[in-house]
Structures are given as C-alpha cells and as structure tokens.
Design a protein around this motif. Sequence first.
Motif: not given
Length: 414
Positions: A36-37, A52-59, A73-89
């Motif tokens: 999911x997103x 548990x993704x840190x940023x939303x993706x286009x599921x 698994x390829x997950x297109x981002x909702x917002x075009x920017x680099x993430x600091x981390x993959x999952x929430x901490x």
Amino acid sequence: MPLLVTDYSWTQTESTVYINVPLKGAKVGKVDILCTDEYLKVHFPPYLFEAFLSEPVDDDRSTAKIGNGVAVVSLPKRNNKLWEQLMITTNDKEKKKEIRERALQKHQEKLTAESKAKAEKQHTDKKYALETMMKLEREERESIQKMKDTERERTTAELEAWQLKQKEKKKAEEEARLKLQSQKGHGDKVNKSRCSGGRKVKLDGRGSSEAESKKKHVDLPAPRVPGNIQVSFTPRVFPTALRESRVPEEEEWLKKQAEARRAVNADVEELKDLTEEERNPDWLKEKGDKCFATGNYLSAVNAYSLAIRMNRKIPSLYSNRAACHLKLRNLHKAVEDSSQALELLTPPVAANAAARARAHVRRGSAFCQLQLHAEGLQDYQAALKIDPHNEALQTDTQRIRDIIQGTAADPETH
C-alpha cells in the motif's frame, strides 16, 4: 511465529525506491506480496519481511519481480525527493499494528473494487456480445427474407411469363386447327372431284393419303440403341475364412491406420527449423531403421523419438525404439515403448499380428533381463499364441519356464 528477514537491501532515485528481499530458496508460487502507500509485506513461509515506509508511495504503479532467488520491489514515490531512511524508526507496536490493519483493509477494499470492476466488465462484455449476436441474427433474418422476396418475385414473373406463353401457344394451336379444318374441307372437295374423274386415292382413317402416312413414318427418328455399363468393385479380402473373419475389427484397424497417417504434428515451435523430409515421420523411421541395421542404436533412438514427436499414433515407431533400448540396456524404457506399441496395435487383427508378436517378445525380453521372469513368460506366451508355429518362440518360452522352475540357468532371452 514467522522469521523476520533482516538481510534485505534498498536503493533509491528521486522518483523510485527499489527493495531487494532474498527469498532463501522459496518457490515463486509461494511468495505473497502486499503493498500500500505506507506498508510493504513480502511473505514466504516461514519468512516474513515488513516495511513501514517513512514516506508515501504510489501503490497503483508499484511492481514486483521474482527471480534468481530474490524479490525486487519497485515503489514509485509520491513526492520526488530522496528519503533519509526507508522505514519509520518508531518501536510503537500499536502504531505498527494500526498501519498494518489499515494496509490490509485498504488492500481488501482494492481487491473488492477490482473484483467488482471485473464482474462489471464481464457483464458489459456479455451484454455487448449478446447485442452483437442479436444484431447479426436480425441482419441474417432480414437477408434471408430479402432473398425469399427476391425469389418470390422472380418465380411470380416466370410464372406469369409461362402463363402468357401458354396462352399464346394455345391461341396459335387454335388458329392452326381452324386453318387445318379449312384446308381439310377444301381437300375433301378436291378428292371428290378426282374420284369423279376416275382416279382412286387410298386414304387412312384421318383423311391423309397412304403416301403421306408413309412419309411421316420415315421422318420419325430411330429409337436409341440400348446398352450396358459394366461396373466392377475391388473385393475386400481378409486372410481368414469368412465364417471366422472379424470384419468390424479389420475395418476399425484400417480406419485407425488412416487416422494415424494424418495425425502429423509438424507445428511444434522448436521443430520448425527442420527440413521438409526431417518433418516426415516415414523418412525418420527409415533413417532409424538404417541406423539400427548398422549398429548405431543412439542415432536410431533419436530418429524414432523425433518421428514420435511428429506423430504419436504410429505403433512401429515405439516398437522399433523399444528394440534400440534393448540393445542399449535401457530396459525400463524398452518396457514402456513396447507397452505403448501394444496399446496402439488395437484392435487385434491379422493385419497387425506380426507387429503385436514382436512387441510382446521385446517387452518379454526386457522383463526377463530385469529378472521379472513371470511377467516375461506372459509376454512370450502371448507372442506364441499369435505365432504358434514359431520354433524359436517355443524354445525361448520353454527356457523361461525352466528358469522359473529352477531347472535352468538365467540366460539373456531375445
């Protein structure tokens, strides 16, 4: 409790996140992926990977590829920017549980919507197909009705023309009759005057003279000469007496042989590069026979196998390949091919008796070489029943009996 996968890896671009999950030997069909997103799950019992993704993706545009022991698994981002981390901490189990349940609910709603859309599409397609069919049937009925109307009009016009022609013909005949009567009255007067002058003319019953009657008979066409047309039929000859013949079985065998010759499967994709004669089962069988005769049994097996791929209904291909397997000591394969040949050699008739005897001997020989003498004896007895006067068969059958009874050594039977 599932084992959590921790040796995953991930990379990213400004628009997409790529996650590589090792599958640890799991088969493709046993990998369950849910996305999911805000949540990703890759489950292949007993292992589980959760993100548990840190940023939303286009599921809706997310994809997964499984191969070479890894799931990518390829997950297109909702917002075009680099993430600091993959999952929430966070380690808050309640929050993760809430995200997981929300993802499962969203996934279930998505599946329900897809199922509903699929059902609606099927209903629409079915309705469209029905309407198209009704339209075609209506057009066909109209076309048939139009043809009927055209034919009716043509028939009516022909009938009217025929009736008019009949009227004209009847009218012409009436005029001719009246004219003939007029001429006849005039002729009677002439005849009377001739008779009064001393000449006698013999008349027939219709008032015509004898000469005119003979002339009419001469003008008639001669009758056609009768004749006879000789028709001969090729007789069906069976090798047994009529009282013992099995005509239905013979006919069924001939029909099966004809069908087998037509059952050529030359459309196999990997066989399309072969030449025309290499796609001919008869040519391949002849090649296999020549290889067998020279002792090249592997090449003979290859030729027969390719011919079988072209046509699986010719019993001689299986029987000949069984003979090759006997020479190569592939005894189980010899049993299989002989059995397949016997299945195709049905119904048992005189035309396939020799082939059935050979198949029984080859299977019996393979059984005996596998130390299954009881089974081998059954096949030799079956062959001997087909060919009871074969001395070699009688000798081999008795030798197998002696082996079973323990009164003889165990030779190879052929």
